[in-house]
Design a protein around this motif. Structure first.
Motif, PDB file in Angstrom:
ATOM      1  N   ILE A 121       4.408  10.957  -3.543  1.00 55.83           N
ATOM      2  CA  ILE A 121       2.964  10.513  -2.360  1.00 55.83           C
ATOM      3  C   ILE A 121       3.973   9.157  -2.137  1.00 55.83           C
ATOM      4  N   ASP A 122       3.878   8.466  -0.498  1.00 53.27           N
ATOM      5  CA  ASP A 122       4.656   7.257   0.046  1.00 53.27           C
ATOM      6  C   ASP A 122       3.369   7.123   1.016  1.00 53.27           C
ATOM      7  N   ILE A 123       2.367   6.130   1.039  1.00 51.58           N
ATOM      8  CA  ILE A 123       1.568   5.617   2.534  1.00 51.58           C
ATOM      9  C   ILE A 123       2.324   5.524   3.468  1.00 51.58           C
ATOM     10  N   ASP A 124       1.574   6.247   4.273  1.00 53.17           N
ATOM     11  CA  ASP A 124       2.391   5.760   5.670  1.00 53.17           C
ATOM     12  C   ASP A 124       2.616   4.594   6.644  1.00 53.17           C
ATOM     13  N   GLU A 125       3.549   4.090   6.807  1.00 53.77           N
ATOM     14  CA  GLU A 125       3.693   2.584   7.581  1.00 53.77           C
ATOM     15  C   GLU A 125       3.164   1.513   6.506  1.00 53.77           C
ATOM     16  N   PHE A 126       3.320   1.894   5.782  1.00 57.17           N
ATOM     17  CA  PHE A 126       3.331   0.538   4.648  1.00 57.17           C
ATOM     18  C   PHE A 126       3.853  -0.829   5.043  1.00 57.17           C
ATOM     19  N   LYS A 127       4.760  -0.445   5.718  1.00 57.59           N
ATOM     20  CA  LYS A 127       4.763  -2.055   6.174  1.00 57.59           C
ATOM     21  C   LYS A 127       4.493  -2.626   7.172  1.00 57.59           C
ATOM     22  N   GLN A 128       3.802  -1.720   8.299  1.00 59.28           N
ATOM     23  CA  GLN A 128       3.122  -2.546   9.179  1.00 59.28           C
ATOM     24  C   GLN A 128       2.395  -3.031   8.792  1.00 59.28           C
ATOM     25  N   TYR A 129       1.578  -1.897   7.786  1.00 58.99           N
ATOM     26  CA  TYR A 129       0.282  -2.630   6.938  1.00 58.99           C
ATOM     27  C   TYR A 129       0.251  -4.040   6.378  1.00 58.99           C
ATOM     28  N   ASN A 130       1.759  -4.268   5.786  1.00 57.80           N
ATOM     29  CA  ASN A 130       1.495  -5.460   5.456  1.00 57.80           C
ATOM     30  C   ASN A 130       1.805  -6.521   6.009  1.00 57.80           C
ATOM     31  N   ASP A 131       2.806  -6.431   7.098  1.00 51.71           N
ATOM     32  CA  ASP A 131       3.554  -7.385   8.495  1.00 51.71           C
ATOM     33  C   ASP A 131       1.951  -7.736   9.298  1.00 51.71           C
ATOM     34  N   TYR A 132       0.739  -6.613   9.604  1.00 50.42           N
ATOM     35  CA  TYR A 132      -0.390  -7.168  10.150  1.00 50.42           C
ATOM     36  C   TYR A 132      -1.435  -7.279   9.703  1.00 50.42           C
ATOM     37  N   TYR A 133      -1.624  -6.643   8.262  1.00 52.30           N
ATOM     38  CA  TYR A 133      -2.970  -7.396   7.487  1.00 52.30           C
ATOM     39  C   TYR A 133      -2.488  -8.637   6.227  1.00 52.30           C
ATOM     40  N   GLY A 134      -0.934  -8.560   5.977  1.00 57.83           N
ATOM     41  CA  GLY A 134      -0.478  -9.748   4.812  1.00 57.83           C
ATOM     42  C   GLY A 134      -0.048  -9.055   3.977  1.00 57.83           C
ATOM     43  N   HIS A 135       0.671  -9.766   2.707  1.00 55.73           N
ATOM     44  CA  HIS A 135       0.666  -8.668   1.370  1.00 55.73           C
ATOM     45  C   HIS A 135      -0.533  -8.686   0.529  1.00 55.73           C
TER      46      HIS A 135
END
Length: 242
Positions: A121-135
């Motif tokens: 299982i992989d969360i889709d576009e998780f990098k974009q989530y981190n970039d948008y909301y922070g780590h």
């Protein structure tokens, strides 16, 4: 002290008797000495009893302290053991534990000719989530994601964090595809906000592989990873199996 007084009194009485001052029928010194010795024995026995009780109390206290130390040591060992196999962020199994268990499962399946499945299982576009909301928010999302999955997992399914935003399941159930699809829908319908992507909500992709006659664990994991890649390549928020 009392015994000494009794003996001294007996000696005095015998002296007075011998001097003719008083008239008494019996000698008093020997009975006084006997009484003194009896009192001494009673005192010794009392001291022995008190000492024995104190020793028992000390032993009980020592036993309680040993039991407490043993319990604390056991708890610390359990905590250390948990740290070895538990993912520190999500609380589920970590990759080290997964690698050990998947190897055991693989060997058992080869010997018993049993089917079992892997779900990656992989969360889709998780990098974009981190970039948008922070780590920090990204870490919180991982916890929420794990909670959603844990609530509907059947018994005897190993759920582990494989790395980053990637997770893996080991199940002996032959309904791996239906389980993966149910998990995909639950995650999608949770409506977790993801404004960093076009879909505006969190989804996940799934790669499913069922053991048949693979020669190695690595071969099986590679197939699961390839299926996960195909799910993402097909548009994400998909379950793909081969």
């Amino acid at each position: 002290m009392i015994g000494a007084i009794i003996v001294f009194s007996g000696v005095i009485l015998d002296y007075l008797k011998g001097s003719g001052v008083i008239t008494i029928r019996y000698e008093m010194t020997m009975p006084a000495v006997a009484l003194y010795l009896l009192l001494q024995l009673i005192a010794i026995a009392k001291d022995f009893a008190e000492g024995r009780m104190e020793l028992i109390r000390l032993n009980q206290s020592l036993d309680e302290e040993v039991a407490l130390q043993t319990k604390q040591l056991k708890e610390k060992n359990e905590q250390l053991e948990a740290l070895v196999w538990q993912d520190g962020l999500t609380g589920i199994a970590n990759r080290r534990y997964f690698n050990e268990m998947v190897a055991n499962q693989f060997d058992h399946a080869k010997q018993q000719q049993q089917k079992w499945s892997l779900i990656m299982i992989d969360i889709d576009e998780f990098k974009q989530y981190n970039d948008y909301y922070g780590h920090v928010a990204g870490d919180q999302l991982l916890k929420v994601f794990v909670d959603i999955i844990n609530k509907i997992l059947p018994p005897n399914v190993l759920f582990a964090r494989y790395g980053g935003e990637e997770f893996v399941l080991i199940t002996q159930d032959d309904q791996a595809m239906s389980l993966a699809e149910e998990l995909r829908q639950r995650i999608e319908h949770a409506n977790l906000e993801h404004l960093g992507r076009d879909l505006k909500r969190v989804t996940a992709s799934f790669g499913v592989v069922t053991y048949t006659n693979e020669e190695t664990v690595e071969e099986l994991l590679h197939k699961a990873d390839e299926n996960l890649y195909m799910a993402k390549r097909s548009g994400r928020n998909r379950v793909y199996a081969s």
